[in-house]
Each structure stands twice: as C-alpha cells, then as structure tokens.
Design an enzyme around this catalytic site. Structure first.
Site, PDB file in Angstrom:
ATOM      1  NE  ARG A   1      -1.174  -6.456   5.055  1.00 16.58           N
ATOM      2  CZ  ARG A   1      -1.199  -5.292   4.408  1.00 16.58           C
ATOM      3  NH1 ARG A   1      -1.280  -5.287   3.091  1.00 16.58           N
ATOM      4  NH2 ARG A   1      -1.150  -4.149   5.048  1.00 16.58           N
ATOM      5  CG  ASN A   2      -6.033  -8.362   7.557  1.00 18.66           C
ATOM      6  OD1 ASN A   2      -5.509  -8.664   8.622  1.00 18.66           O
ATOM      7  ND2 ASN A   2      -5.782  -7.203   6.954  1.00 18.66           N
TER       8      ASN A   2
ATOM      9  CE  LYS B   1      -9.409  -2.688   6.367  1.00 15.79           C
ATOM     10  NZ  LYS B   1      -8.373  -3.435   5.613  1.00 15.79           N
TER      11      LYS B   1
ATOM     12  CG  PHE C   1      -1.951   1.125   1.181  1.00 11.17           C
ATOM     13  CD1 PHE C   1      -2.653   1.420   0.032  1.00 11.17           C
ATOM     14  CD2 PHE C   1      -2.194   1.875   2.323  1.00 11.17           C
ATOM     15  CE1 PHE C   1      -3.590   2.458   0.004  1.00 11.17           C
ATOM     16  CE2 PHE C   1      -3.119   2.908   2.313  1.00 11.17           C
ATOM     17  CZ  PHE C   1      -3.825   3.203   1.151  1.00 11.17           C
TER      18      PHE C   1
END
Length: 348
Positions: free
Chosen positions: A264-265, A200, A24
């Site tokens: 990735r989560n 989230k 990011f």
C-alpha cells in the site's frame, strides 16, 4: 544476529488474539488458526464481525480469500484479550497507544507483540517503546519482514522475524506462526528489526512515485541501495546493529515493498507521482499508508541526530512543501562525493 529457531513441536493449546482487522492482522490470525491455535481476530466494527462470522471473509481487506473455519471473531475487546497467551497488536500507529491503554486492565500474564510497522506521531516512539511505556510489566516483541498479506493468504512461501529479549516469547510466537510455507526467524535486536520495518515504508513511497515517472532499472537499483544506506545509518546511530538491516526485516522487507503493487505504501507513492493529493490518494487506497507519517517522523529524528537522509528529505519537500518532483530529484542526484559502502568490518 538473525538466527532460525530450532524446529519444535507446535503447541496446539496456544491461545492468541490479533487486535486489528486489516490485511496483515487478518493474515496472521488466519495463519495461527491454521496452525491449530485458539485464534481470535478483534475488529472494532460489530457489523464487520457479523459478516466475517457468517461468511468467513474479510470483505474490506481480503475479499478474495476464505478464512480458516476455526478462526474466531469479536468486537468485544475484553473477550478478545482475556485468557490469551499472546496478544498481537495490528492497528495503525496513530491508534496503537490508545488500544494498549484500553487493554491494560485486562492484561495479566499475556505477552504483547507488535505487528505495526510505524512510528508514533509527535512522540517519534516506536511501537515497542509504546508497549514498554503503557504495559511495563509484560514481555513484548515485534514482528517484521517481507510479509505481503495477500501472498501469505495465497500460501506463497514467506518468512518473518520475531524480535524480543524474551526467549519464551520468541518460542511461543514460533509455535503459533511457523509452518513449512511461513518460516519464523528470531532476533534479539528489537530496535533494528522494528526500524527496518518502519523505515522501509518511506522508500516504498519513493519507489512508487519514481515508477510513476517510468524510471529504469538502473535508477531502481540506485534507490534501493541508497535507501538501505539511509536506513542502516539512522538505525546504527539509534543503537541498532547495522547487520540487522541485511536481514529479512531490512533489505528483505525493503525489496518486497519497493517492488510490488501489493504494497500500500508503494501504491500511495505511485498515486502521488501521478499527481493525486494525499487526501485523494488515501481515500482511493482505503488503508493506512504508514510511510507518509514515517517520512515526517524520521526526518525529525534524523535532524535531531544530525544524520544525512537525502531521500527522506526529498520526499518531505515534494509531499509537504509542494516542491517540483523532478527538480528535487535532480538535486538529490547531486549529493556530493560519498563512499558507496556505509559500514566497514571495523564498524560492526
């Protein structure tokens, strides 16, 4: 309330740096360079910087994407920070405070913006609170939204939110990042935007784990809507506006991270659902999954405030107490009679 900024001329002379060479951070530095900003990406590894200078590729995080030819790279923190207009910080939450302490002597008139979606371990501090503590003299803000780095690099139309109490800072971030394919919106609700981006990640882990068990669309929809209820419930008790969670940094980011293997989560949750340990899943992922730490910190905060967060509690029991996932899931489904809608107009 989340509002679009007025379209204005891009300030070509803006000097920005991004601290942290993950996916990011790299995407944001590249976007700023594409917008004709003087953009520098700071990475700890001198070897990685040398490779990026020679090849214009971040091989560890975005190996399939060529970076803008005007993007600069350095492993020298002072070189990265001094003389910049905006310092974007995109390091993992566990390293965030240390980086701010390191740049404190170099800060003069710079603004600082967090790109990190996480909560500091032990202190349960959000990144904006860490900035306020370590750099009390600077204007600051946070960026959050459904911003999967690979899609941004692929020029897929996307949007984000810059939240700050400083109007000049919001205008500067808009100038640095806004483009026809990356829309920048603004908000005054720093707490709400930041909590949406952090919380989230919990539910992305939950959805990845649930998908490993091949759940149906009904179940996916149930998880998403009850996740939004949990997020807004905790956020409003902490002082955020419930309406913020209906915007890009809330439901927008929740939907993106719970629906894509690019998250990735989500991938971490899916691997855990397949039976991998956190250690093995983290090694295979090769990146920080903030959601694992956020589960722990959000649970502590919810217990402190007396907030009902059954999905977060269930994940904690599965991951950290080794309880059987299916047994916990069935207990979760029987949470008693509750209203479907968390807030009414009188609450807003």
């Amino acid at each position: 309330m989340l509002t679009p900024t007025r379209k204005n001329k891009v300030q070509k002379s803006l000097k920005i740096c991004v601290l942290g060479g993950g996916s990011f951070g790299t995407a944001m530095a590249n976007l700023a360079a594409s917008n004709r900003c003087d953009s520098t990406l700071w990475v700890r590894s001198a070897r990685a910087v040398k490779y990026m200078k020679n090849n214009q590729i971040n091989k560890d995080y975005l190996p399939d994407h060529k970076l803008h030819d005007q993007l600069k790279y350095t492993s020298d923190l002072e070189e990265a920070v001094k003389g910049k207009d905006i310092v974007f910080v995109a390091v993992p939450s566990h390293a965030f405070r240390g980086v701010l302490q390191s740049i404190a002597p170099m800060i003069s008139a710079q603004a600082v913006v967090s790109l990190t979606k996480g909560i500091e371990k032990d202190t349960i501090a959000l990144m904006s609170q860490v900035i306020a503590e370590e750099l009390p003299q600077v204007p600051f803000g946070v960026i959050s939204g459904p911003n999967l780095a690979t899609e941004i690099m692929n020029k897929v139309p996307s949007a984000t939110v810059i939240a700050s109490k400083s109007a000049p800072l919001k205008n500067a971030v808009y100038s640095a990042l806004n483009s026809p394919i990356f829309q920048v919106f603004t908000s005054d609700d720093v707490l709400g935007v930041e909590l949406g981006g952090s919380l989230k990640n919990i539910y992305a882990v939950a959805m990845g784990m649930a998908d490993a068990y091949e759940i149906g669309e009904n179940t996916r929809s149930m998880i998403l809507t009850r996740a939004l209820a949990e997020m807004s419930r905790l956020g409003s008790h902490m002082g955020a506006s419930p309406l913020t969670f209906l915007g890009l940094s809330g439901v927008g980011d929740l939907f993106a991270t719970c629906s894509s293997n690019l998250s990735r989560n989500y991938r971490m949750g899916h691997m855990l659902g397949q039976g991998l340990s956190i250690k093995k899943a983290s090694k295979k992922l090769g990146q920080t999954a903030e959601g694992i730490n956020t589960i722990q910190q959000a649970r502590v905060k919810a217990q402190e405030l007396g907030i009902f967060m059954p999905i977060t509690d269930a994940l904690y029991e599965i991951i950290f107490e080794d309880k059987p996932p299916l047994a916990v899931a069935f207990d979760l489904l029987d949470e008693g009679q509750r209203s479907d809608v968390e807030f009414s107009l009188s609450d807003l």
